[in-house]
Motif scaffolding. Structure first.
Motif, PDB file in Angstrom:
ATOM      1  N   VAL A  48       0.836  -1.204   0.000  1.00 50.70           N
ATOM      2  CA  VAL A  48       0.000   0.000   0.000  1.00 50.70           C
ATOM      3  C   VAL A  48       0.872   1.255   0.000  1.00 50.70           C
ATOM      4  CG1 VAL A  48      -1.628   1.366   1.369  1.00 50.70           C
ATOM      5  CG2 VAL A  48      -1.997  -1.084   1.070  1.00 50.70           C
ATOM      6  N   ASP A  49       1.913   1.249   0.855  1.00 48.70           N
ATOM      7  CA  ASP A  49       2.795   2.409   0.927  1.00 48.70           C
ATOM      8  C   ASP A  49       3.488   2.669  -0.398  1.00 48.70           C
ATOM      9  OD1 ASP A  49       4.591   4.385   2.536  1.00 48.70           O
ATOM     10  OD2 ASP A  49       5.988   3.052   1.499  1.00 48.70           O
ATOM     11  N   GLN A  50       4.010   1.600  -1.017  1.00 48.92           N
ATOM     12  CA  GLN A  50       4.702   1.774  -2.289  1.00 48.92           C
ATOM     13  C   GLN A  50       3.742   2.235  -3.380  1.00 48.92           C
ATOM     14  OE1 GLN A  50       8.169   1.476  -2.506  1.00 48.92           O
ATOM     15  NE2 GLN A  50       7.636   2.635  -4.348  1.00 48.92           N
ATOM     16  N   LEU A  55       1.896   6.303  -7.006  1.00 49.83           N
ATOM     17  CA  LEU A  55       0.737   7.049  -7.491  1.00 49.83           C
ATOM     18  C   LEU A  55       0.909   8.540  -7.256  1.00 49.83           C
ATOM     19  CD1 LEU A  55      -2.120   7.012  -8.691  1.00 49.83           C
ATOM     20  CD2 LEU A  55      -3.007   6.680  -6.370  1.00 49.83           C
ATOM     21  N   SER A  56       1.510   8.890  -6.123  1.00 51.13           N
ATOM     22  CA  SER A  56       1.746  10.298  -5.811  1.00 51.13           C
ATOM     23  C   SER A  56       2.664  10.940  -6.843  1.00 51.13           C
ATOM     24  CB  SER A  56       2.359  10.408  -4.408  1.00 51.13           C
ATOM     25  OG  SER A  56       2.712  11.736  -4.126  1.00 51.13           O
ATOM     26  N   ASN A  57       3.771  10.254  -7.171  1.00 51.70           N
ATOM     27  CA  ASN A  57       4.707  10.796  -8.154  1.00 51.70           C
ATOM     28  C   ASN A  57       4.080  10.886  -9.545  1.00 51.70           C
ATOM     29  OD1 ASN A  57       6.691  10.968  -6.188  1.00 51.70           O
ATOM     30  ND2 ASN A  57       7.554   8.962  -6.675  1.00 51.70           N
ATOM     31  N   LEU A  58       3.304   9.859  -9.907  1.00 54.52           N
ATOM     32  CA  LEU A  58       2.653   9.866 -11.214  1.00 54.52           C
ATOM     33  C   LEU A  58       1.634  10.996 -11.320  1.00 54.52           C
ATOM     34  CD1 LEU A  58       2.087   8.527 -13.960  1.00 54.52           C
ATOM     35  CD2 LEU A  58       0.455   7.030 -12.806  1.00 54.52           C
ATOM     36  N   LEU A 178       0.713   5.736   6.195  1.00 47.21           N
ATOM     37  CA  LEU A 178      -0.060   6.898   6.633  1.00 47.21           C
ATOM     38  C   LEU A 178       0.682   8.199   6.332  1.00 47.21           C
ATOM     39  CD1 LEU A 178      -1.479   5.601  10.051  1.00 47.21           C
ATOM     40  CD2 LEU A 178      -2.712   5.904   7.895  1.00 47.21           C
ATOM     41  N   VAL A 179       1.991   8.205   6.554  1.00 53.85           N
ATOM     42  CA  VAL A 179       2.796   9.399   6.255  1.00 53.85           C
ATOM     43  C   VAL A 179       2.791   9.681   4.756  1.00 53.85           C
ATOM     44  CG1 VAL A 179       5.129  10.352   6.278  1.00 53.85           C
ATOM     45  CG2 VAL A 179       4.244   9.190   8.298  1.00 53.85           C
ATOM     46  N   ASP A 180       2.913   8.635   3.946  1.00 53.38           N
ATOM     47  CA  ASP A 180       2.878   8.828   2.494  1.00 53.38           C
ATOM     48  C   ASP A 180       1.501   9.287   2.022  1.00 53.38           C
ATOM     49  OD1 ASP A 180       5.380   8.568   1.504  1.00 53.38           O
ATOM     50  OD2 ASP A 180       5.248   6.445   1.026  1.00 53.38           O
ATOM     51  N   ALA A 181       0.445   8.763   2.655  1.00 54.91           N
ATOM     52  CA  ALA A 181      -0.910   9.200   2.294  1.00 54.91           C
ATOM     53  C   ALA A 181      -1.092  10.683   2.606  1.00 54.91           C
ATOM     54  CB  ALA A 181      -1.951   8.374   3.046  1.00 54.91           C
ATOM     55  N   LEU A 182      -0.564  11.114   3.753  1.00 51.63           N
ATOM     56  CA  LEU A 182      -0.645  12.535   4.117  1.00 51.63           C
ATOM     57  C   LEU A 182       0.116  13.385   3.106  1.00 51.63           C
ATOM     58  CD1 LEU A 182      -1.366  14.824   6.088  1.00 51.63           C
ATOM     59  CD2 LEU A 182       0.747  14.280   7.336  1.00 51.63           C
ATOM     60  N   TRP A 183       1.319  12.928   2.711  1.00 49.00           N
ATOM     61  CA  TRP A 183       2.108  13.671   1.723  1.00 49.00           C
ATOM     62  C   TRP A 183       1.357  13.785   0.401  1.00 49.00           C
ATOM     63  CZ3 TRP A 183       6.983  11.705  -1.261  1.00 49.00           C
ATOM     64  CH2 TRP A 183       7.596  12.780  -1.900  1.00 49.00           C
ATOM     65  N   MET A 184       0.711  12.717  -0.009  1.00 52.96           N
ATOM     66  CA  MET A 184      -0.020  12.732  -1.264  1.00 52.96           C
ATOM     67  C   MET A 184      -1.169  13.739  -1.214  1.00 52.96           C
ATOM     68  SD  MET A 184      -1.821   9.550  -3.241  1.00 52.96           S
ATOM     69  CE  MET A 184      -2.684   9.801  -4.803  1.00 52.96           C
ATOM     70  N   VAL A 185      -1.920  13.734  -0.134  1.00 50.06           N
ATOM     71  CA  VAL A 185      -3.045  14.658   0.000  1.00 50.06           C
ATOM     72  C   VAL A 185      -2.552  16.104   0.021  1.00 50.06           C
ATOM     73  CG1 VAL A 185      -4.895  15.436   1.532  1.00 50.06           C
ATOM     74  CG2 VAL A 185      -4.535  12.988   1.153  1.00 50.06           C
ATOM     75  N   ALA A 208       5.469  23.771  -3.772  1.00 48.93           N
ATOM     76  CA  ALA A 208       4.290  23.148  -3.171  1.00 48.93           C
ATOM     77  C   ALA A 208       4.556  21.688  -2.832  1.00 48.93           C
ATOM     78  CB  ALA A 208       3.103  23.259  -4.134  1.00 48.93           C
ATOM     79  N   TRP A 209       5.226  20.996  -3.722  1.00 49.44           N
ATOM     80  CA  TRP A 209       5.598  19.597  -3.513  1.00 49.44           C
ATOM     81  C   TRP A 209       6.554  19.470  -2.327  1.00 49.44           C
ATOM     82  CZ3 TRP A 209      10.402  17.680  -6.206  1.00 49.44           C
ATOM     83  CH2 TRP A 209      10.611  16.313  -6.000  1.00 49.44           C
ATOM     84  N   GLY A 210       7.552  20.347  -2.260  1.00 44.35           N
ATOM     85  CA  GLY A 210       8.532  20.295  -1.184  1.00 44.35           C
ATOM     86  C   GLY A 210       7.937  20.639   0.172  1.00 44.35           C
ATOM     87  N   VAL A 211       7.068  21.644   0.227  1.00 44.30           N
ATOM     88  CA  VAL A 211       6.423  22.011   1.490  1.00 44.30           C
ATOM     89  C   VAL A 211       5.565  20.853   2.003  1.00 44.30           C
ATOM     90  CG1 VAL A 211       4.712  23.535   2.544  1.00 44.30           C
ATOM     91  CG2 VAL A 211       6.480  24.488   1.052  1.00 44.30           C
ATOM     92  N   ALA A 212       4.857  20.184   1.099  1.00 43.76           N
ATOM     93  CA  ALA A 212       4.046  19.031   1.489  1.00 43.76           C
ATOM     94  C   ALA A 212       4.911  17.934   2.101  1.00 43.76           C
ATOM     95  CB  ALA A 212       3.283  18.492   0.282  1.00 43.76           C
ATOM     96  N   SER A 213       6.083  17.710   1.509  1.00 48.01           N
ATOM     97  CA  SER A 213       6.976  16.679   2.049  1.00 48.01           C
ATOM     98  C   SER A 213       7.500  17.067   3.429  1.00 48.01           C
ATOM     99  CB  SER A 213       8.148  16.442   1.092  1.00 48.01           C
ATOM    100  OG  SER A 213       9.070  17.510   1.142  1.00 48.01           O
ATOM    101  N   ALA A 214       7.792  18.348   3.635  1.00 50.46           N
ATOM    102  CA  ALA A 214       8.295  18.801   4.931  1.00 50.46           C
ATOM    103  C   ALA A 214       7.245  18.606   6.024  1.00 50.46           C
ATOM    104  CB  ALA A 214       8.717  20.271   4.845  1.00 50.46           C
ATOM    105  N   VAL A 215       5.988  18.921   5.701  1.00 51.85           N
ATOM    106  CA  VAL A 215       4.914  18.730   6.685  1.00 51.85           C
ATOM    107  C   VAL A 215       4.731  17.244   6.994  1.00 51.85           C
ATOM    108  CG1 VAL A 215       2.454  19.038   7.127  1.00 51.85           C
ATOM    109  CG2 VAL A 215       3.747  20.856   5.980  1.00 51.85           C
ATOM    110  N   ALA A 216       4.750  16.409   5.932  1.00 48.73           N
ATOM    111  CA  ALA A 216       4.610  14.968   6.138  1.00 48.73           C
ATOM    112  C   ALA A 216       5.780  14.422   6.946  1.00 48.73           C
ATOM    113  CB  ALA A 216       4.512  14.254   4.790  1.00 48.73           C
ATOM    114  N   ALA A 217       6.993  14.913   6.674  1.00 50.20           N
ATOM    115  CA  ALA A 217       8.168  14.455   7.422  1.00 50.20           C
ATOM    116  C   ALA A 217       8.053  14.832   8.897  1.00 50.20           C
ATOM    117  CB  ALA A 217       9.434  15.067   6.824  1.00 50.20           C
ATOM    118  N   THR A 218       7.608  16.051   9.162  1.00 49.04           N
ATOM    119  CA  THR A 218       7.428  16.490  10.549  1.00 49.04           C
ATOM    120  C   THR A 218       6.398  15.622  11.265  1.00 49.04           C
ATOM    121  OG1 THR A 218       7.956  18.772   9.904  1.00 49.04           O
ATOM    122  CG2 THR A 218       6.843  18.453  12.012  1.00 49.04           C
ATOM    123  N   THR A 219       5.326  15.302  10.559  1.00 51.99           N
ATOM    124  CA  THR A 219       4.307  14.416  11.137  1.00 51.99           C
ATOM    125  C   THR A 219       4.892  13.042  11.443  1.00 51.99           C
ATOM    126  OG1 THR A 219       2.593  15.568   9.870  1.00 51.99           O
ATOM    127  CG2 THR A 219       2.028  13.402  10.784  1.00 51.99           C
TER     128      THR A 219
END
Length: 449
Positions: A48-50, A55-58, A178-185, A208-219
């Protein structure tokens, strides 16, 4: 000496997986069936994570491609390629040692090692980002601006990826998903907001992509209880250099040989040929996703099971390869039965060229799936030098067979050449595992007399 100091000392003393005979967090005290069910759930969450990551990158690429012109999308593609290479280097230097050497460690030791790994990922992001930023400023133009933007985002991007790898090594793939799902959203929301502003440059999309990753990483850091220890980066890199020096070359070598072959095809052959090969790779994406999920989940699982005998490792390799090969063959059958109308709907005018190279591309994917069991085992045993030798041979064969195929038959010849390289190398993974099994086997009692 307090608990953290004792754990840090234990981490510093470790130089091989055999030094960590800690408990297996996935083996319950109940029945064997319950343990297998729990492992199956973990494997499912890994897939699921992969899937979410792919899917997020695509989705990101599709959204940006639709929103900007070809030149701006090219700049975005360059920045994304730089990020992909940075992730390869970061995983080899920072997170793979955690999976190989600490998956079976006691909890207090693992927590310190995970903090050192996560901290090193941040430092790697800053270091690589600085290099990319200088390159971006020197290049200038739209490509330079996109590179500068991704340079600033690299620490968060690499920390987010490190969190995923930590959770896999710890046996918590659900949290990684869950972290990857948050990053995707978050990235969909961020990129969607940029689309609404009708931005034509690649920079706001990268941001926008980078900020999303930073928030997901912090989570991930907060939810996972991580304490990134950036001050221990030098210690982490030094203590695991015996392993990572091979992993870095390994990661870069195969990717650069494949990508380089495609560049040569574009220069000496035709751009439509490159498009056909790329399109076929997109269609076999689910097979690649399964392979990556198997490696992410399987390496730490096998690493923590130091009690496995050589025979058990060999049998497990056959089982893993068989299971994934069957799934790959099923997907290959689906693609081969795909009507032309469906193919054209997916890939447009490129479908006719993709259809020509699909059979050899699928054959190559099957070869890789047949080798996934011993490949996983070799990496889990920490034999990175062995993996480097095999992948070094693969890299040479990819270039040689690919260019020979180009000379004989354009894109179709290249596809068959690459497939031949994969099939030639596949048996060597089993041979290497058999040798590793014999080397690690205890000497007979008579030998000691």
């Amino acid at each position: 000496m307090d608990r953290e100091a004792r754990a840090t000392a234990a981490v510093a003393a470790v130089s091989a997986p055999e030094g960590l005979p800690g408990p297996d967090p996935l083996v319950p005290s109940g029945s064997r069936r319950a343990g297998l069910a729990r492992m199956a759930r973990g494997a499912g969450w890994s897939v699921v994570d992969q899937a979410l990551s792919s899917l997020s990158n695509l989705t990101l690429s599709i959204l940006v491609a639709r929103a900007v012109d070809a030149h701006a999308f090219g700049a975005f593609t360059v920045s994304f390629t730089v990020y992909s290479m940075a992730v390869l280097v970061s995983r080899a230097l920072v997170t793979q040692p955690l999976a190989v050497r600490f998956s079976g460690a006691r909890r207090e030791v693992f927590q310190v090692a995970a903090g050192m790994s996560a901290g090193a990922a941040v430092v790697m992001g800053v270091a690589l980002g600085s290099v990319v930023l200088v390159c971006g400023l020197l290049i200038g133009g739209s490509v330079g601006l996109a590179l500068s933007a991704v340079a600033v985002c690299l620490p968060g991007l690499l920390l987010q990826d490190a969190c995923r790898m930590v959770f896999f090594a710890e046996g918590r793939p659900k949290l990684a998903a869950l972290v990857d799902a948050l990053w995707m959203v978050l990235q969909l929301v961020g990129v969607g907001a940029v689309v609404v502003t009708d931005a034509r440059s690649a920079v706001p999309y990268v941001v926008a992509w980078g900020v999303a990753s930073a928030v997901a990483a912090t989570t991930g850091v907060v939810r996972g209880g991580l304490r990134p220890r950036v001050w221990d980066t030098r210690t982490w890199l030094r203590d695991h250099w015996s392993l990572t020096r091979y992993l870095v070359l390994d990661a870069v070598l195969v990717q650069s040989s494949y990508q380089g072959t495609l560049l040569v095809v574009g220069a000496l052959g035709s751009l439509t040929g490159v498009a056909s090969l790329r399109g076929a790779q997109v269609l076999i994406g689910p097979i690649s996703m399964l392979a990556m999920a198997a490696m992410a989940f399987g390496v730490p699982q096998i690493s923590r099971r130091v009690h496995l005998t050589g025979g058990q490792r060999m049998r497990l390799s056959f089982v893993v390869s068989a299971v994934f090969t069957v799934m790959g063959v099923v997907w290959a059958a689906v693609l081969l039965l795909l009507p032309d109308g469906a193919g054209e709907a997916l890939l447009g005018d490129s479908w006719s060229g993709v259809d020509d190279v699909l059979v050899p591309t699928l054959a190559g994917a099957v070869a890789n799936l047949l080798a996934i069991g011993p490949t996983l085992m070799i990496y889990a045993m920490g034999r990175s030098a062995t993996a480097l030798r095999i992948n070094g041979a693969l890299s040479a064969l990819l270039v040689g067979c690919g260019l020979t195929g180009l000379w004989l038959g354009d894109a179709v010849g290249v596809a068959w050449g690459l497939t031949l390289a994969y099939w030639l190398v596949m048996p060597w993974w089993y041979i290497a595992l058999r040798r590793a099994r014999l080397e690690s086997a205890p000497a007979p009692a008579s030998a000691a007399l």
